[in-house]
Design a protein around this motif. Structure first.
Motif, mmCIF file in Angstrom:
data_model
loop_
_atom_site.group_PDB
_atom_site.id
_atom_site.type_symbol
_atom_site.label_atom_id
_atom_site.label_comp_id
_atom_site.label_asym_id
_atom_site.label_seq_id
_atom_site.Cartn_x
_atom_site.Cartn_y
_atom_site.Cartn_z
ATOM 1 N N LYS A 152 0.837 -1.208 0.000
ATOM 2 C CA LYS A 152 0.000 0.000 0.000
ATOM 3 C C LYS A 152 0.868 1.253 0.000
ATOM 4 O O LYS A 152 0.516 2.257 -0.644
ATOM 5 N N GLU A 153 1.991 1.197 0.708
ATOM 6 C CA GLU A 153 2.903 2.343 0.726
ATOM 7 C C GLU A 153 3.517 2.560 -0.657
ATOM 8 O O GLU A 153 3.629 3.706 -1.118
ATOM 9 N N LYS A 156 0.871 4.051 -2.872
ATOM 10 C CA LYS A 156 0.673 5.451 -2.508
ATOM 11 C C LYS A 156 1.763 6.327 -3.109
ATOM 12 O O LYS A 156 1.484 7.408 -3.651
ATOM 13 N N ARG A 157 3.002 5.865 -3.024
ATOM 14 C CA ARG A 157 4.130 6.643 -3.581
ATOM 15 C C ARG A 157 4.014 6.786 -5.099
ATOM 16 O O ARG A 157 4.494 7.764 -5.678
ATOM 17 N N GLU A 161 -4.045 3.589 -6.148
ATOM 18 C CA GLU A 161 -4.921 3.086 -5.096
ATOM 19 C C GLU A 161 -4.773 1.564 -5.018
ATOM 20 O O GLU A 161 -4.238 0.933 -5.938
ATOM 21 N N THR A 162 -5.265 0.979 -3.940
ATOM 22 C CA THR A 162 -5.246 -0.474 -3.795
ATOM 23 C C THR A 162 -6.639 -1.000 -3.495
ATOM 24 O O THR A 162 -7.474 -0.290 -2.918
#
Length: 288
Positions: A152-153, A156-157, A161-162
């Motif tokens: 998820k990180e 995000k970077r 989206e997940t």
């Protein structure tokens, strides 16, 4: 959360695009590998990555997060070979990016303590893809939940989206992605062939149709499918549909495509309450 240092095994279209996007996002890449070593070495040189080759030789070359971005049929073999490097993967997260395969295909690595997951981007990639192609897309996440925070990180970077899914949901989502992307390509090819049937140049037909396609996609994004629908079926225009069927009578494949999509469109038009039951019944009969 800090982004983990990363290893990528397989630098085809997706692996290459992912490496460039990670680098552009400032996420550290420790090593790159590819069956054809010089391909990995060239990309590594472009991105200032120190370690590259055909395959990692020991666990010291591996990042904390390992992406296996090879063809679906090669994933299990790569995982098995990777598992032979060390007996302890407890500090590693290993993921593949296949839409079709479950995370369980990485079982050899899980048995040695690794966290495993599938991290599939709902996006199409070519040799011309840019890091921006990851922005605002979705990655489906399936597998060990312990792997999800890191992934998820990373998403995000990348500006993405997940979506957490089960194994069954992942499979159906991949079928949906094929329909929405690959088959859209095929449908537009069929549309250009139809427009060209009377002598219009295919390039001109494609150019004329593309603004319509883009507006349709925008309308679908902004509205429900039934509200975004337009055209003769939504209007209940039996005469126009009959004329279309007559034009395609010597093109059986295009005719069949028009008929099956037309039947689905009637059901969508009924939801919008723009055509009455009798018109819908006549339309379905005409399209069979």
């Amino acid at each position: 959360m800090e982004a983990p240092d990363i290893t990528i095994i397989g630098v085809g279209r997706l692996g290459n695009s992912l490496a460039k996007a990670l680098s552009a996002a400032g996420i550290p890449i420790k090593s790159l590998y590819n069956r054809t070593a010089n391909k990995a070495q060239k990309l590594a040189a472009d991105l200032n990555i120190n370690v590259s080759g055909s395959f990692p030789s020991d666990d010291h070359e591996l990042g904390d997060l390992i992406f296996i971005t090879v063809a679906d049929g090669a994933i299990e073999g790569v995982a098995h070979r990777l598992a032979d490097i060390t007996e302890d993967f407890s500090a590693k997260t290993i993921v593949h990016c296949s839409g079709n395969e479950s995370a369980i295909i990485l079982a050899d690595l899980k048995s040695k303590g690794g966290s495993i997951a599938s991290f599939h981007p709902l996006q199409t990639f070519t040799g011309y893809s840019e890091p921006s192609d990851f922005e605002e897309i979705y990655f489906s996440l399936q597998g060990n939940k312990s792997a999800f925070p890191q992934l998820k990180e990373v998403a995000k970077r990348l500006g993405a989206e997940t979506l957490e899914v089960t194994e069954d949901q992942k499979s159906h989502l991949h079928v949906a992605a094929v329909l929405a992307s690959n088959y859209l390509n095929t449908l537009l090819d069929a549309a250009v062939e139809t427009a060209s049937a009377s002598g219009l140049a295919p390039k001109k037909a494609k150019k004329a149709l593309m603004p319509l396609v883009k507006t349709t996609l925008q309308n679908i994004e902004d509205q429900s499918f039934e509200d975004a629908l337009s055209g003769p079926i939504k209007r209940g225009d039996l005469q126009t549909v009959e004329h279309h069927l007559d034009l395609l009578k010597d093109k059986p494949e295009l005719l069949a495509l028009y008929q099956i999509l037309g039947q689905r469109t009637v059901e969508l038009a009924k939801k919008s309450q723009q055509i009455d039951h009798d018109t819908a019944r006549k339309m379905i009969k005409m399209l069979k």
